[in-house]
Enzyme design. Structure first.
Site, PDB file in Angstrom:
ATOM      1  N   HIS A   1      -9.493   1.025   5.369  1.00  0.00           N
ATOM      2  CA  HIS A   1      -8.510   1.386   5.961  1.00  0.00           C
ATOM      3  C   HIS A   1      -7.966   2.486   7.137  1.00  0.00           C
ATOM      4  O   HIS A   1      -8.789   3.722   6.595  1.00  0.00           O
ATOM      5  CB  HIS A   1      -7.295   1.720   4.631  1.00  0.00           C
ATOM      6  CG  HIS A   1      -5.476   2.070   5.052  1.00  0.00           C
ATOM      7  ND1 HIS A   1      -4.973   2.914   6.114  1.00  0.00           N
ATOM      8  CD2 HIS A   1      -4.957   1.068   5.362  1.00  0.00           C
ATOM      9  CE1 HIS A   1      -3.872   2.628   6.834  1.00  0.00           C
ATOM     10  NE2 HIS A   1      -3.665   1.220   5.862  1.00  0.00           N
TER      11      HIS A   1
ATOM     12  N   GLY B   1       4.732   1.750   4.781  1.00  0.00           N
ATOM     13  CA  GLY B   1       6.353   1.941   4.471  1.00  0.00           C
ATOM     14  C   GLY B   1       7.164   1.417   3.476  1.00  0.00           C
ATOM     15  O   GLY B   1       7.672   1.425   2.931  1.00  0.00           O
TER      16      GLY B   1
ATOM     17  N   ASN C   1       0.856  -1.025   0.174  1.00  0.00           N
ATOM     18  CA  ASN C   1       0.198  -0.106   0.238  1.00  0.00           C
ATOM     19  C   ASN C   1       1.059   0.976   0.215  1.00  0.00           C
ATOM     20  O   ASN C   1       1.745   1.264   1.148  1.00  0.00           O
ATOM     21  CB  ASN C   1      -0.730  -0.344   1.291  1.00  0.00           C
ATOM     22  CG  ASN C   1      -1.685   1.728   1.543  1.00  0.00           C
ATOM     23  OD1 ASN C   1      -1.657   1.753   0.464  1.00  0.00           O
ATOM     24  ND2 ASN C   1      -2.597   1.568   2.406  1.00  0.00           N
ATOM     25  N   TRP C   2       0.637   1.229  -1.101  1.00  0.00           N
ATOM     26  CA  TRP C   2       1.939   3.161  -1.553  1.00  0.00           C
ATOM     27  C   TRP C   2       1.337   4.187  -0.959  1.00  0.00           C
ATOM     28  O   TRP C   2       2.521   5.274  -0.351  1.00  0.00           O
ATOM     29  CB  TRP C   2       2.281   3.723  -2.148  1.00  0.00           C
ATOM     30  CG  TRP C   2       3.223   2.126  -3.163  1.00  0.00           C
ATOM     31  CD1 TRP C   2       3.410   1.000  -3.031  1.00  0.00           C
ATOM     32  CD2 TRP C   2       3.654   2.328  -5.019  1.00  0.00           C
ATOM     33  NE1 TRP C   2       4.649   0.112  -4.082  1.00  0.00           N
ATOM     34  CE2 TRP C   2       4.317   1.654  -4.994  1.00  0.00           C
ATOM     35  CE3 TRP C   2       3.190   3.183  -5.421  1.00  0.00           C
ATOM     36  CZ2 TRP C   2       5.231   0.856  -5.692  1.00  0.00           C
ATOM     37  CZ3 TRP C   2       4.570   3.110  -7.193  1.00  0.00           C
ATOM     38  CH2 TRP C   2       4.760   1.700  -7.255  1.00  0.00           C
TER      39      TRP C   2
HETATM   40  C1  PEP Z   1      -0.470   0.139   6.231  1.00  0.00           C
HETATM   41  O1  PEP Z   1      -0.585   1.419   5.286  1.00  0.00           O
HETATM   42  O2  PEP Z   1      -1.220  -0.684   5.954  1.00  0.00           O
HETATM   43  C2  PEP Z   1       0.679  -0.281   7.020  1.00  0.00           C
HETATM   44  C3  PEP Z   1       0.822  -1.645   7.087  1.00  0.00           C
HETATM   45  O3  PEP Z   1       1.714   0.539   6.676  1.00  0.00           O
HETATM   46  P1  PEP Z   1       3.284   0.993   7.456  1.00  0.00           P
HETATM   47  O4  PEP Z   1       3.147  -1.056   7.439  1.00  0.00           O
HETATM   48  O5  PEP Z   1       4.275   1.358   6.852  1.00  0.00           O
HETATM   49  O6  PEP Z   1       2.942   0.134   9.294  1.00  0.00           O
END
Ligand code: PEP
Length: 247
Positions: free
Chosen positions: A96, A230, A9-10
């Site tokens: 989300h 990330g 998920n960018w």
């Molecule tokens: C997300 O955005 O769904 C997520 C899990 O972000 P991160 O991996 O950066 O915690």
């Protein structure tokens, strides 16, 4: 057994040009990654056209980060399922926590969107998870059960094979404080069991997953992959994460 999916998920990262650079570096690596793992990348809308042209004919599948529940209409700034399908998008993240917190996404709109996505042939990735306050108050299970049941309210049980769930404890997203894999697996079991028909539904863990900890999640029986923020932005790091997600 549910299939294994690693979805990047960018969020609001990468221009079309940066998307091209990502795929220049990622696609040669992707060819050598474990074939049983489905790789999904969810760029911003503005990079979908470029991403579609670069991933066409490869093993990488495209997802969007949200969509509207209506197919068209006076909804300034919104994007519909047919618009996503035009780019060959297969998945769409719904609910989300960032959209629930900042963009008025609710259990009810997630439910409408799940219904539209399924009717249009998109696979929804439905995200559920608790805040730190809810966890500290012992409300984690109640919260994810309520979100999961609401998301699938009125959805025919035979369609649940066509959805994906993501357990994303909000306090673990983007913080570097990932949830203990055993605890994540426990909550994911609660999620799987709270609605009948989720036996073969992939449930992904999300929340500071990276190459170094992916294996510890994937060892758990109810973890079928990851929703990765990330750590999906860097092509070499994302490839290493997928490699380490091999069970
Ligand atoms: C997300 O955005 O769904 C997520 C899990 O972000 P991160 O991996 O950066 O915690």
């Amino acid at each position: 057994m549910p299939r294994t999916i690693i979805a990047g998920n960018w969020k609001m990262h990468k221009t079309a040009e940066e998307t091209g650079a990502f795929f220049d570096a990622f696609l040669p690596r992707a060819a050598a990654l474990p074939p049983e793992i489905e790789i999904v990348v969810c760029p911003p809308f503005t990079a979908l056209a470029l991403a579609a042209s670069r991933t066409n004919g490869t093993r990488v599948r495209l997802g969007a980060q949200t969509m509207h529940w209506e197919l068209e209409g006076p909804f300034t700034g919104e994007v519909s399922a047919p618009m996503l399908l035009e780019f060959g998008v297969a998945y769409v993240i719904l609910g989300h926590s960032e959209r629930r917190a900042y963009c008025n996404e609710t259990d009810r709109t997630v439910n409408w969107k799940v219904s539209t996505a399924l009717a249009q042939g998109l696979t929804p990735i439905v995200a559920v998870g608790e805040t730190l306050d809810e966890r500290n108050a012992g409300q984690t299970d109640d919260r994810v059960i309520a979100q999961t049941r609401a998301a699938f309210d009125g959805i025919a049980r035979n369609l649940l094979d066509r959805v994906v769930l993501a357990y994303e404890p909000i306090w673990a997203i983007g913080t570097g404080k990932n949830c203990d894999p055993g605890e994540a697996n426990r909550v994911m079991t609660v999620i799987r069991e709270c609605v009948s028909g989720l036996d073969r539904t992939p449930i992904l863990y999300g929340g500071s997953m990276k190459a170094e900890n992916a294996g510890a999640y994937m060892e758990r029986p109810n973890v079928n992959g990851g929703l990765v923020g990330g750590a999906s932005l860097d092509p070499a790091g994302f490839a290493a994460l997928v490699e380490n997600a091999k069970v």
